[in-house]
Write a protein that holds these residues in place. Structure first.
Motif, mmCIF file in Angstrom:
data_model
loop_
_atom_site.group_PDB
_atom_site.id
_atom_site.type_symbol
_atom_site.label_atom_id
_atom_site.label_comp_id
_atom_site.label_asym_id
_atom_site.label_seq_id
_atom_site.Cartn_x
_atom_site.Cartn_y
_atom_site.Cartn_z
ATOM 1 N N ASN A 73 30.617 46.093 46.101
ATOM 2 C CA ASN A 73 31.907 45.905 46.906
ATOM 3 C C ASN A 73 32.668 44.882 46.425
ATOM 4 O O ASN A 73 32.216 43.582 46.392
ATOM 5 C CB ASN A 73 31.360 45.971 48.419
ATOM 6 N N ALA A 74 33.848 45.095 46.200
ATOM 7 C CA ALA A 74 34.849 43.666 45.817
ATOM 8 C C ALA A 74 35.258 43.121 47.290
ATOM 9 O O ALA A 74 34.927 43.642 48.282
ATOM 10 C CB ALA A 74 36.072 44.313 45.398
ATOM 11 N N THR A 75 35.796 41.663 47.230
ATOM 12 C CA THR A 75 35.934 41.113 48.562
ATOM 13 C C THR A 75 37.438 41.985 48.778
ATOM 14 O O THR A 75 38.196 42.502 48.166
ATOM 15 C CB THR A 75 36.421 39.820 47.841
ATOM 16 N N GLY A 76 37.450 41.895 50.204
ATOM 17 C CA GLY A 76 38.533 42.525 50.986
ATOM 18 C C GLY A 76 38.448 42.902 52.230
ATOM 19 O O GLY A 76 37.116 42.660 52.785
ATOM 20 N N CYS A 77 39.132 43.612 53.069
ATOM 21 C CA CYS A 77 39.051 44.125 54.406
ATOM 22 C C CYS A 77 37.649 44.862 54.564
ATOM 23 O O CYS A 77 36.835 44.336 55.360
ATOM 24 C CB CYS A 77 40.037 45.152 54.591
ATOM 25 N N LEU A 78 37.163 45.745 53.622
ATOM 26 C CA LEU A 78 35.978 46.436 53.706
ATOM 27 C C LEU A 78 34.865 45.700 53.850
ATOM 28 O O LEU A 78 33.914 45.815 54.576
ATOM 29 C CB LEU A 78 35.883 47.475 52.487
ATOM 30 N N GLU A 79 34.763 44.660 52.892
ATOM 31 C CA GLU A 79 33.663 43.729 52.870
ATOM 32 C C GLU A 79 33.661 42.627 54.110
ATOM 33 O O GLU A 79 32.654 42.535 54.774
ATOM 34 C CB GLU A 79 33.817 42.749 51.657
ATOM 35 N N VAL A 80 34.794 42.039 54.462
ATOM 36 C CA VAL A 80 34.743 41.315 55.353
ATOM 37 C C VAL A 80 34.474 41.965 56.614
ATOM 38 O O VAL A 80 33.813 41.177 57.560
ATOM 39 C CB VAL A 80 36.328 40.439 55.576
ATOM 40 N N PHE A 81 35.070 43.027 57.295
ATOM 41 C CA PHE A 81 34.554 43.600 58.502
ATOM 42 C C PHE A 81 33.267 44.252 58.601
ATOM 43 O O PHE A 81 32.798 44.290 59.691
ATOM 44 C CB PHE A 81 35.822 44.825 59.009
ATOM 45 N N SER A 97 30.837 41.270 45.560
ATOM 46 C CA SER A 97 31.263 40.684 44.315
ATOM 47 C C SER A 97 32.753 39.847 44.975
ATOM 48 O O SER A 97 32.863 39.772 45.906
ATOM 49 C CB SER A 97 31.577 41.395 43.056
ATOM 50 N N LEU A 98 32.898 39.428 43.669
ATOM 51 C CA LEU A 98 34.250 38.470 43.799
ATOM 52 C C LEU A 98 35.415 39.540 43.995
ATOM 53 O O LEU A 98 35.203 40.642 43.747
ATOM 54 C CB LEU A 98 34.564 37.571 42.673
ATOM 55 N N PHE A 99 36.711 39.239 44.365
ATOM 56 C CA PHE A 99 37.857 39.730 44.425
ATOM 57 C C PHE A 99 38.430 40.818 43.175
ATOM 58 O O PHE A 99 38.679 41.675 43.379
ATOM 59 C CB PHE A 99 38.967 39.065 44.977
ATOM 60 N N GLY A 100 37.947 40.103 42.041
ATOM 61 C CA GLY A 100 38.348 40.853 40.831
ATOM 62 C C GLY A 100 37.437 41.247 40.088
ATOM 63 O O GLY A 100 37.814 41.796 38.905
ATOM 64 N N GLY A 128 39.642 47.616 47.725
ATOM 65 C CA GLY A 128 40.971 47.963 48.192
ATOM 66 C C GLY A 128 42.067 48.220 46.930
ATOM 67 O O GLY A 128 41.765 47.751 45.855
ATOM 68 N N ASP A 129 43.077 48.257 47.480
ATOM 69 C CA ASP A 129 43.981 48.394 46.322
ATOM 70 C C ASP A 129 44.385 46.873 45.826
ATOM 71 O O ASP A 129 44.614 46.776 44.387
ATOM 72 C CB ASP A 129 45.696 48.912 46.877
ATOM 73 N N GLY A 130 44.221 45.781 46.647
ATOM 74 C CA GLY A 130 44.388 44.417 45.930
ATOM 75 C C GLY A 130 43.573 44.190 45.063
ATOM 76 O O GLY A 130 43.577 43.748 43.674
ATOM 77 N N GLY A 131 42.251 44.498 45.136
ATOM 78 C CA GLY A 131 41.141 44.118 44.170
ATOM 79 C C GLY A 131 41.011 45.107 42.953
ATOM 80 O O GLY A 131 40.243 44.918 42.110
ATOM 81 N N THR A 132 41.534 46.171 43.217
ATOM 82 C CA THR A 132 41.618 47.315 42.325
ATOM 83 C C THR A 132 42.908 47.520 41.296
ATOM 84 O O THR A 132 42.463 47.250 40.216
ATOM 85 C CB THR A 132 41.441 48.779 43.015
ATOM 86 N N VAL A 133 43.882 47.539 42.025
ATOM 87 C CA VAL A 133 45.182 47.684 41.180
ATOM 88 C C VAL A 133 45.605 46.470 40.663
ATOM 89 O O VAL A 133 46.479 46.367 39.732
ATOM 90 C CB VAL A 133 46.204 48.398 42.058
ATOM 91 N N ASP A 134 45.425 45.169 41.597
ATOM 92 C CA ASP A 134 46.180 44.004 41.035
ATOM 93 C C ASP A 134 44.962 43.182 40.373
ATOM 94 O O ASP A 134 44.605 43.183 39.427
ATOM 95 C CB ASP A 134 46.613 43.183 42.144
ATOM 96 N N ILE A 135 44.256 42.365 41.082
ATOM 97 C CA ILE A 135 43.192 41.433 40.841
ATOM 98 C C ILE A 135 42.247 41.866 39.895
ATOM 99 O O ILE A 135 41.897 41.257 39.138
ATOM 100 C CB ILE A 135 42.736 40.590 42.017
ATOM 101 N N GLY A 136 41.741 43.088 40.391
ATOM 102 C CA GLY A 136 40.144 43.678 39.315
ATOM 103 C C GLY A 136 40.942 44.448 38.349
ATOM 104 O O GLY A 136 40.009 45.259 37.692
ATOM 105 N N PHE A 137 42.150 44.631 38.002
ATOM 106 C CA PHE A 137 42.634 45.729 37.165
ATOM 107 C C PHE A 137 41.991 45.502 35.867
ATOM 108 O O PHE A 137 41.923 46.498 35.099
ATOM 109 C CB PHE A 137 44.079 45.789 37.268
#
Length: 330
Positions: A73-81, A97-100, A128-137
């Motif tokens: 699981n990347a960092t993000g909402c799903l991990e935090v909550f 894991s880390l965000f990216g 999430g889309d941040g960790g997938t489409v952006d930072i983890g792309f």
């Protein structure tokens, strides 16, 4: 488990009662013995589409693999909550894991299992889309290029919701976020920016790519089962409305997920080796305005002045998707 055409028993409704089906044909979520991969105790907002999507996806994956599953699981909402230290709501082997770098970590887990001869254990990466489409792309593209044996799932709520609703590469045009304010003539997020992760995944010609909405339980489950029939890199992009970031009612999550599909703004399809092999045709096509109005992130398109210019451009995008993927009628 292949998708099945079911008889709809309720006239004028799209609902079908599981009680009318043979137990073997009922959804995973209707099974009292489901894994409950994401269980109670998490801190998700009421009406969170991501929490619902993750539970559906991972319960289906657990059923498809007989419980032989590892999740990264990347960092993000799903991990935090879901994992406020020292607690967790996960009932699967789960790594944060880390965000990216979630795709890279998932690839490493898959390679380690292969080195140990454990081909029976499958790997799911998610973010999430941040960790997938952006930072983890970058690491996601690398996973695709190597054809690593991982199903990566993007839960797309169309912004960085965990850190204050900032724009991501998946934020749609016209939407207001903390970094795309509707100031003066600016309609919110600019047109012509962002990217389609499913289409880019298709360009890698990996074994399987699919999109799905959290509003269609059976379709989402079927695509997870289908993905698990393949070996190699696979990608599933799931639309998960976010009441907080979208400014919608907590009871509107499923309705908005359905409207996004019925307008054509979110095309639902499957692809194998870069070729579209199936689509979910729109049964009841609706104008984009019906989808936009319930969301405060689009409120500036209706008040104080009706921005017909922006709405018409969004409608044109939806119409193009319908033509491009052949979504009309069924």
């Amino acid at each position: 488990m292949p998708a099945e055409r079911l008889k709809f028993y309720q006239t004028g409704s799209f609902a079908v009662g599981n009680r009318l089906l043979d137990p073997a044909r009922r959804s995973t979520q209707a099974d009292v013995n489901r894994a409950n991969s994401l269980t109670r105790g998490h801190r998700a907002c009421q009406g969170c589409g991501e929490a619902l999507g993750a539970r559906i996806v991972l319960d289906a994956a657990m059923r498809a693999t007989g419980g032989q599953l590892v999740v990264v699981n990347a960092t993000g909402c799903l991990e935090v909550f879901s994992t406020p230290y020292p607690e967790t709501s996960w009932r699967v082997p789960w790594l944060h894991s880390l965000f990216g770098n979630a795709p890279s970590v998932a690839s490493g887990v898959a390679m380690a299992l292969r080195a140990r001869g454990r081909t029976d254990i499958r790997v799911v990466g998610q973010g999430g889309d941040g960790g997938t489409v952006d930072i983890g792309f970058g690491s996601l593209s690398g996973m695709f290029e190597r054809d690593d044996d991982v199903l990566f799932v993007c839960y797309d709520n169309q912004a960085y919701m965990n850190t204050g609703v900032q724009r991501s590469g998946a934020t749609p045009p016209g939407a207001r976020t903390a970094t795309t304010q509707a100031v003066g003539p600016q309609p919110g997020n600019a047109f012509g920016q962002g990217k389609s992760a499913p289409l880019i995944a298709m360009a890698h010609e990996i074994p399987y790519v699919a999109t799905a909405s959290v509003a269609d339980l059976r379709d989402l489950e079927a695509k997870v089962f289908r993905a698990m029939e393949f070996r190699g890199a696979r990608y599933l992009h799931v639309l998960v409305p976010c009441p907080l970031g979208w400014g919608s009612g907590t009871a509107e999550t499923i309705r908005l997920g359905r409207l996004a599909v019925e307008t054509g703004l979110f095309p639902v399809f499957e692809a194998e080796r870069g070729e579209v092999v199936a689509v979910s045709p729109i049964r009841r096509r609706v104008p984009v305005e019906e989808y936009l109005r319930p969301q405060r992130r689009y409120a500036h398109l209706f008040d104080p002045v009706l921005r017909t210019d922006v709405i018409e451009r969004l409608q044109a995008m939806a119409d193009r998707n319908i033509r491009r993927f052949g979504l009309e009628g069924a």
